[in-house]
Design a protein around this motif. Structure first.
Motif, PDB file in Angstrom:
ATOM      1  N   PHE A   1       8.464-103.160 -41.451  1.00 41.48           N
ATOM      2  CA  PHE A   1       8.128-104.362 -42.218  1.00 41.48           C
ATOM      3  C   PHE A   1       7.976-105.560 -41.284  1.00 41.48           C
ATOM      4  CE2 PHE A   1       9.024-103.450 -46.758  1.00 41.48           C
ATOM      5  CZ  PHE A   1       9.355-102.123 -46.616  1.00 41.48           C
ATOM      6  N   PRO A   2       6.751-105.899 -40.896  1.00 42.04           N
ATOM      7  CA  PRO A   2       6.602-107.106 -40.081  1.00 42.04           C
ATOM      8  C   PRO A   2       6.958-108.325 -40.931  1.00 42.04           C
ATOM      9  CG  PRO A   2       4.652-105.700 -39.978  1.00 42.04           C
ATOM     10  CD  PRO A   2       5.479-105.208 -41.114  1.00 42.04           C
ATOM     11  N   ALA A   3       7.874-109.149 -40.432  1.00 44.08           N
ATOM     12  CA  ALA A   3       8.332-110.310 -41.205  1.00 44.08           C
ATOM     13  C   ALA A   3       8.676-111.469 -40.277  1.00 44.08           C
ATOM     14  CB  ALA A   3       9.540-109.920 -42.053  1.00 44.08           C
ATOM     15  N   ALA A   4       7.856-111.644 -39.249  1.00 41.51           N
ATOM     16  CA  ALA A   4       8.185-112.697 -38.281  1.00 41.51           C
ATOM     17  C   ALA A   4       7.321-113.941 -38.443  1.00 41.51           C
ATOM     18  CB  ALA A   4       8.050-112.150 -36.859  1.00 41.51           C
ATOM     19  N   GLY A   5       6.346-113.882 -39.353  1.00 44.06           N
ATOM     20  CA  GLY A   5       5.395-114.999 -39.497  1.00 44.06           C
ATOM     21  C   GLY A   5       6.071-116.282 -39.979  1.00 44.06           C
ATOM     22  N   PHE A   6       5.381-117.405 -39.755  1.00 41.64           N
ATOM     23  CA  PHE A   6       5.965-118.707 -40.104  1.00 41.64           C
ATOM     24  C   PHE A   6       5.783-119.083 -41.575  1.00 41.64           C
ATOM     25  CE2 PHE A   6       5.428-119.540 -35.454  1.00 41.64           C
ATOM     26  CZ  PHE A   6       6.782-119.672 -35.196  1.00 41.64           C
TER      27      PHE A   6
ATOM     28  N   THR B   1      14.722-105.833 -35.632  1.00 45.10           N
ATOM     29  CA  THR B   1      14.332-106.130 -34.267  1.00 45.10           C
ATOM     30  C   THR B   1      13.511-107.411 -34.322  1.00 45.10           C
ATOM     31  OG1 THR B   1      13.234-105.260 -32.296  1.00 45.10           O
ATOM     32  CG2 THR B   1      12.307-104.591 -34.383  1.00 45.10           C
ATOM     33  N   ARG B   2      13.437-108.106 -33.208  1.00 48.08           N
ATOM     34  CA  ARG B   2      12.790-109.428 -33.272  1.00 48.08           C
ATOM     35  C   ARG B   2      11.497-109.495 -32.476  1.00 48.08           C
ATOM     36  NH1 ARG B   2      17.080-113.621 -34.898  1.00 48.08           N
ATOM     37  NH2 ARG B   2      15.840-115.274 -34.003  1.00 48.08           N
ATOM     38  N   GLN B   3      10.541-110.183 -33.068  1.00 47.39           N
ATOM     39  CA  GLN B   3       9.304-110.489 -32.349  1.00 47.39           C
ATOM     40  C   GLN B   3       9.480-111.897 -31.793  1.00 47.39           C
ATOM     41  OE1 GLN B   3       5.743-110.935 -34.755  1.00 47.39           O
ATOM     42  NE2 GLN B   3       4.420-110.322 -33.079  1.00 47.39           N
ATOM     43  N   LYS B   4       9.530-111.991 -30.468  1.00 46.68           N
ATOM     44  CA  LYS B   4       9.887-113.291 -29.883  1.00 46.68           C
ATOM     45  C   LYS B   4       8.728-114.276 -29.881  1.00 46.68           C
ATOM     46  CE  LYS B   4      13.424-111.165 -27.125  1.00 46.68           C
ATOM     47  NZ  LYS B   4      13.314-110.195 -26.033  1.00 46.68           N
ATOM     48  N   LYS B   5       7.498-113.744 -29.854  1.00 45.28           N
ATOM     49  CA  LYS B   5       6.335-114.650 -29.865  1.00 45.28           C
ATOM     50  C   LYS B   5       5.367-114.181 -30.950  1.00 45.28           C
ATOM     51  CE  LYS B   5       6.374-115.802 -24.969  1.00 45.28           C
ATOM     52  NZ  LYS B   5       5.805-115.390 -23.693  1.00 45.28           N
ATOM     53  N   PRO B   6       4.703-115.127 -31.617  1.00 44.69           N
ATOM     54  CA  PRO B   6       3.777-114.730 -32.687  1.00 44.69           C
ATOM     55  C   PRO B   6       2.456-114.214 -32.124  1.00 44.69           C
ATOM     56  CG  PRO B   6       3.812-117.125 -32.474  1.00 44.69           C
ATOM     57  CD  PRO B   6       4.760-116.585 -31.440  1.00 44.69           C
ATOM     58  N   LEU B   7       2.479-112.998 -31.604  1.00 43.83           N
ATOM     59  CA  LEU B   7       1.294-112.484 -30.920  1.00 43.83           C
ATOM     60  C   LEU B   7       0.461-111.534 -31.778  1.00 43.83           C
ATOM     61  CD1 LEU B   7       2.728-111.931 -27.304  1.00 43.83           C
ATOM     62  CD2 LEU B   7       1.444-113.871 -28.198  1.00 43.83           C
ATOM     63  N   GLY B   8       0.778-111.465 -33.081  1.00 42.85           N
ATOM     64  CA  GLY B   8      -0.075-110.683 -33.973  1.00 42.85           C
ATOM     65  C   GLY B   8       0.606-109.463 -34.568  1.00 42.85           C
ATOM     66  N   LEU B   9      -0.066-108.910 -35.593  1.00 41.89           N
ATOM     67  CA  LEU B   9       0.464-107.766 -36.336  1.00 41.89           C
ATOM     68  C   LEU B   9       0.598-106.524 -35.437  1.00 41.89           C
ATOM     69  CD1 LEU B   9       1.275-106.476 -39.034  1.00 41.89           C
ATOM     70  CD2 LEU B   9      -1.159-106.212 -39.568  1.00 41.89           C
ATOM     71  N   GLY B  10      -0.404-106.297 -34.607  1.00 43.02           N
ATOM     72  CA  GLY B  10      -0.360-105.141 -33.701  1.00 43.02           C
ATOM     73  C   GLY B  10       0.844-105.258 -32.770  1.00 43.02           C
TER      74      GLY B  10
ATOM     75  N   PRO C   1       1.998 -91.783 -34.411  1.00 42.14           N
ATOM     76  CA  PRO C   1       2.541 -92.559 -33.287  1.00 42.14           C
ATOM     77  C   PRO C   1       1.501 -92.875 -32.224  1.00 42.14           C
ATOM     78  CG  PRO C   1       3.431 -90.309 -33.326  1.00 42.14           C
ATOM     79  CD  PRO C   1       2.653 -90.478 -34.576  1.00 42.14           C
ATOM     80  N   GLY C   2       0.328 -92.270 -32.322  1.00 43.13           N
ATOM     81  CA  GLY C   2      -0.770 -92.577 -31.381  1.00 43.13           C
ATOM     82  C   GLY C   2      -1.135 -94.057 -31.412  1.00 43.13           C
ATOM     83  N   ILE C   3      -0.768 -94.730 -32.469  1.00 43.55           N
ATOM     84  CA  ILE C   3      -1.107 -96.156 -32.599  1.00 43.55           C
ATOM     85  C   ILE C   3      -0.474 -96.987 -31.480  1.00 43.55           C
ATOM     86  CG2 ILE C   3       0.804 -96.835 -34.144  1.00 43.55           C
ATOM     87  CD1 ILE C   3      -2.853 -98.051 -34.436  1.00 43.55           C
ATOM     88  N   PHE C   4       0.686 -96.548 -30.974  1.00 43.46           N
ATOM     89  CA  PHE C   4       1.363 -97.368 -29.963  1.00 43.46           C
ATOM     90  C   PHE C   4       0.525 -97.479 -28.671  1.00 43.46           C
ATOM     91  CE2 PHE C   4       5.049 -96.022 -32.606  1.00 43.46           C
ATOM     92  CZ  PHE C   4       5.400 -97.290 -33.038  1.00 43.46           C
TER      93      PHE C   4
ATOM     94  N   LYS D   1      -6.967-105.621 -26.665  1.00 40.77           N
ATOM     95  CA  LYS D   1      -7.042-106.997 -26.132  1.00 40.77           C
ATOM     96  C   LYS D   1      -6.876-107.972 -27.302  1.00 40.77           C
ATOM     97  CE  LYS D   1      -8.707-105.931 -21.889  1.00 40.77           C
ATOM     98  NZ  LYS D   1      -8.616-104.501 -22.020  1.00 40.77           N
ATOM     99  N   PRO D   2      -6.409-109.205 -27.043  1.00 39.22           N
ATOM    100  CA  PRO D   2      -6.323-110.180 -28.127  1.00 39.22           C
ATOM    101  C   PRO D   2      -7.659-110.337 -28.848  1.00 39.22           C
ATOM    102  CG  PRO D   2      -5.286-111.023 -26.135  1.00 39.22           C
ATOM    103  CD  PRO D   2      -5.953-109.738 -25.757  1.00 39.22           C
ATOM    104  N   GLY D   3      -7.601-110.370 -30.188  1.00 41.42           N
ATOM    105  CA  GLY D   3      -8.826-110.493 -30.997  1.00 41.42           C
ATOM    106  C   GLY D   3      -8.803-111.764 -31.818  1.00 41.42           C
ATOM    107  N   LYS D   4      -9.126-111.630 -33.125  1.00 38.95           N
ATOM    108  CA  LYS D   4      -9.134-112.790 -34.041  1.00 38.95           C
ATOM    109  C   LYS D   4      -7.880-113.653 -33.878  1.00 38.95           C
ATOM    110  CE  LYS D   4     -12.608-113.341 -36.659  1.00 38.95           C
ATOM    111  NZ  LYS D   4     -13.461-112.260 -37.111  1.00 38.95           N
ATOM    112  N   GLY D   5      -8.069-114.948 -33.687  1.00 42.71           N
ATOM    113  CA  GLY D   5      -6.952-115.884 -33.565  1.00 42.71           C
ATOM    114  C   GLY D   5      -6.151-115.691 -32.286  1.00 42.71           C
ATOM    115  N   GLY D   6      -6.721-114.959 -31.318  1.00 42.10           N
ATOM    116  CA  GLY D   6      -6.030-114.729 -30.051  1.00 42.10           C
ATOM    117  C   GLY D   6      -4.850-113.774 -30.190  1.00 42.10           C
ATOM    118  N   GLU D   7      -4.794-113.054 -31.324  1.00 43.22           N
ATOM    119  CA  GLU D   7      -3.653-112.156 -31.568  1.00 43.22           C
ATOM    120  C   GLU D   7      -4.027-110.694 -31.344  1.00 43.22           C
ATOM    121  OE1 GLU D   7      -2.427-112.991 -35.578  1.00 43.22           O
ATOM    122  OE2 GLU D   7      -1.384-114.823 -34.980  1.00 43.22           O
ATOM    123  N   ILE D   8      -3.012-109.880 -31.095  1.00 37.60           N
ATOM    124  CA  ILE D   8      -3.224-108.426 -30.991  1.00 37.60           C
ATOM    125  C   ILE D   8      -3.305-107.902 -32.430  1.00 37.60           C
ATOM    126  CG2 ILE D   8      -2.302-106.224 -30.137  1.00 37.60           C
ATOM    127  CD1 ILE D   8      -2.871-108.103 -27.815  1.00 37.60           C
ATOM    128  N   GLN D   9      -4.505-107.569 -32.841  1.00 37.15           N
ATOM    129  CA  GLN D   9      -4.729-107.176 -34.232  1.00 37.15           C
ATOM    130  C   GLN D   9      -4.540-105.667 -34.419  1.00 37.15           C
ATOM    131  OE1 GLN D   9      -5.055-109.203 -36.650  1.00 37.15           O
ATOM    132  NE2 GLN D   9      -5.594-111.123 -35.631  1.00 37.15           N
TER     133      GLN D   9
END
Ligand code: G1P
Length: 286
Positions: free
Chosen positions: A8-13, A101-110, A209-212, A219-227
């Protein structure tokens, strides 16, 4: 290949809900009487997923407290004889196991998903985006895990959206191979123009698990995030991906209008208030 773990990604602002979300995580906004995130957690549980991994960030401790035991509250409710309320708060935290677990920087859903790599440990897993609340007879992830177990491949939840809304979603290009099932041929994150179809990815994914490795190559995509959508595009070069048109009504509770619609829909079903609420709505002179 059975799905056991759910991320469950839940780190967004939660910027779309400011100022309400200045000091409260968006995931804790109540839909009638339960926080938003609990709907998806219950869906995971009802779909047979017992291990929940929540990716949090700064200011999200209320989520952990919510799914923890509140000893003092339980004693108080016991003393006051409020057994039904007690059962309600005990239930979910006893039924599933939570890890954080924590996502320290908002670098995207991926990026958020990649943080769980070691916890997932080379197994297939599910991803739930809690903003998408889906009211369904059969929980959507249960519908999806049936497809996943048959096809042994990544399955994405999709829904047809109006052409005017394709720029808000990941959009797939697919070939229908069975009722409700498409073999994905391409996918693109929030196309500005020339969307390949009107089949939009909704926030439920059954992933291999191949997704990892695919995320590592993204590479960073839309909004400079890892999508995640971009990572899936990379995965598609190595593995088959399917899209599944789920049965159910989805609300985008991640934006104000969708959130209000979800409150009305769930309010009209809530056993304590449904009749009075219906009467109230009928009487509104609008
Ligand atoms: C995310 C995904 C997008 C997907 C959507 C579903 O976008 O990046 O591909 O269609 O969730 O809700 P978000 O709405 O978080 O910007």
């Amino acid at each position: 290949m059975k799905l056991k773990k759910a991320v469950f990604p839940a780190a967004g602002f939660g910027t779309r809900f400011l100022p309400a979300t200045k000091a409260i995580p968006k995931e804790m906004l109540p839909l009638v009487d339960k926080p938003l995130i609990q709907y998806a957690v219950e869906e995971a549980h009802h779909s047979g997923l017992k291990e929940i991994i929540i990716v949090t960030g700064m200011g999200k401790t209320a989520i952990e407290d919510h799914f923890d035991t509140s000893f003092e509250l339980e004693i108080l409710l016991k003393e006051r004889g409020k057994h039904e309320t007690l059962k309600m708060i005990e239930n979910i935290s006893d039924l599933v196991h939570f890890a954080y677990t924590r996502q320290k920087k908002p670098l995207g859903l991926g990026h958020a998903i990649h943080i769980t790599k070691n916890l997932i440990n080379n197994e297939p897993f599910a991803v739930f985006l809690g903003d998408d609340v889906i009211d369904a007879k059969v929980p959507v992830m249960r519908q999806m895990s049936r497809v996943f177990e048959k096809l042994h491949s990544t399955v994405l939840a999709v829904q047809k959206v109006p052409k005017t809304q394709t720029h808000l979603y990941g959009i797939i290009k697919g070939r229908k191979v069975a009722p409700r099932i498409y073999k994905v041929e391409d996918l693109v994150e929030k196309p500005k123009a020339n969307a390949p179809s009107n089949l939009a990815i909704i926030g439920r994914y059954a992933l291999t698990p191949g997704i990892f490795e695919a995320i590592e190559e993204t590479k960073p995509g839309k909004g400079g995030e890892i999508q995640l959508t971009d990572a899936l595009r990379i995965l598609l070069k190595k593995e088959d991906i399917y899209a599944y048109e789920f049965e159910g009504t989805r609300y985008d509770a991640g934006e104000k209008l969708g959130f209000l619609k979800a409150n009305v829909a769930f309010g009209l079903k809530h056993r304590e208030i449904k009749d009075e609420f219906r009467a109230f709505l009928k009487n509104l002179r609008i």
